[in-house]
Design a protein around this motif. Structure first.
Motif, mmCIF file in Angstrom:
data_model
loop_
_atom_site.group_PDB
_atom_site.id
_atom_site.type_symbol
_atom_site.label_atom_id
_atom_site.label_comp_id
_atom_site.label_asym_id
_atom_site.label_seq_id
_atom_site.Cartn_x
_atom_site.Cartn_y
_atom_site.Cartn_z
ATOM 1 N N HIS A 7 -2.065 1.730 -5.990
ATOM 2 C CA HIS A 7 -2.986 1.477 -7.099
ATOM 3 C C HIS A 7 -3.172 -0.016 -7.385
ATOM 4 O O HIS A 7 -4.076 -0.393 -8.131
ATOM 5 N N LEU A 8 -2.312 -0.862 -6.779
ATOM 6 C CA LEU A 8 -2.380 -2.296 -7.050
ATOM 7 C C LEU A 8 -3.327 -2.998 -6.078
ATOM 8 O O LEU A 8 -3.550 -2.529 -4.964
ATOM 9 N N ASN A 9 -3.849 -4.130 -6.506
ATOM 10 C CA ASN A 9 -4.699 -4.947 -5.646
ATOM 11 C C ASN A 9 -3.817 -5.691 -4.645
ATOM 12 O O ASN A 9 -2.985 -6.518 -5.039
ATOM 13 N N ALA A 68 2.789 1.081 -3.778
ATOM 14 C CA ALA A 68 1.970 0.883 -4.982
ATOM 15 C C ALA A 68 0.493 0.824 -4.604
ATOM 16 O O ALA A 68 -0.160 -0.215 -4.759
ATOM 17 N N GLN A 74 0.817 -1.210 0.000
ATOM 18 C CA GLN A 74 0.000 0.000 0.000
ATOM 19 C C GLN A 74 0.854 1.266 0.000
ATOM 20 O O GLN A 74 0.463 2.287 -0.575
#
Length: 210
Positions: free
Chosen positions: A58-60, A56, A53
């Motif tokens: 924006h990543l899952n 990145a 988090q």
């Protein structure tokens, strides 16, 4: 405090896997074109989810957690026991201890076998739980499998995420400080540098198999 059983984290507690963990994150960073130095300064003391988090958002998170496990499992890394771990585990009554790690089971077992560490009946891994540390589910699952109340268990941990998981599961904690990534947690019942120090303390003789 009437402790009935002991639970052990793996990475950083029983096994020195610092190099492996760093190489896994470096490979992950390369897949996402992320500068590794931004990650390596944060990986010690934070949970995997928190690291993802932070670098990145924006990543899952769940997808990336699964990817990290896959990278680690398919990599050929060297491991070493935290000094005295094997000797200590070999002394324990088999029914009185277990392992709780967020590695995949086949990967964790491969490490234990490579280091000739005894393998307990209670061996909770990422495959048995929905939520990883610092969520309490991993340690709650171990307590349920042992048919014990959480407060009757002492957990050996080294990381903030691991200790938080154990505390939230209402367990007592002993901190292993060999790798010294974080300060001593004042809420921990015990602090030990390594397993030689644990052994020499004499505190855990009631758990010895003799």
């Amino acid at each position: 405090m009437d402790i009935q059983a002991l639970l052990f984290d793996m990475d950083g507690t029983l096994v020195n896997s610092s190099s492996s963990i760093e190489q896994t994150w470096i490979k992950w960073a390369a897949l996402h074109d992320i500068e590794p130095s931004h990650i390596l300064k944060n990986i010690h003391g934070l949970s995997v989810n928190e690291v993802i988090q932070s670098v990145a958002p924006h990543l899952n998170v769940q997808n990336e957690y699964e990817l990290l496990l896959e990278i680690e499992q398919n990599s050929d890394h060297s491991y070493a026991e935290i000094p005295g771990a094997k000797l200590f585990l070999e002394k324990l009554i088999p029914s009185k201890w277990g392992v709780v790690t967020m590695a995949r089971k086949n990967h964790a077992l491969k490490i234990f076998e490579a280091l000739s560490l005894p393998i307990p009946e209670i061996f909770i891994t990422a495959d048995e739980v929905t939520h990883s540390k610092p969520h309490p589910e991993p340690y709650q699952t171990a307590a349920k499998n042992m048919n014990l109340f959480p407060q009757d268990i002492l957990v050996f941990e080294d990381s903030i995420a691991g200790m938080t998981s154990a505390f939230h599961a209402r367990m007592n904690v002993a901190q292993i400080t060999f790798l010294s990534h974080i300060p001593n947690n004042q809420d921990a019942t015990y602090h030990f540098k390594d397993w030689h120090e644990v052994n020499s303390s004499g505190i855990f003789k009631p758990f010895y198999n003799y």
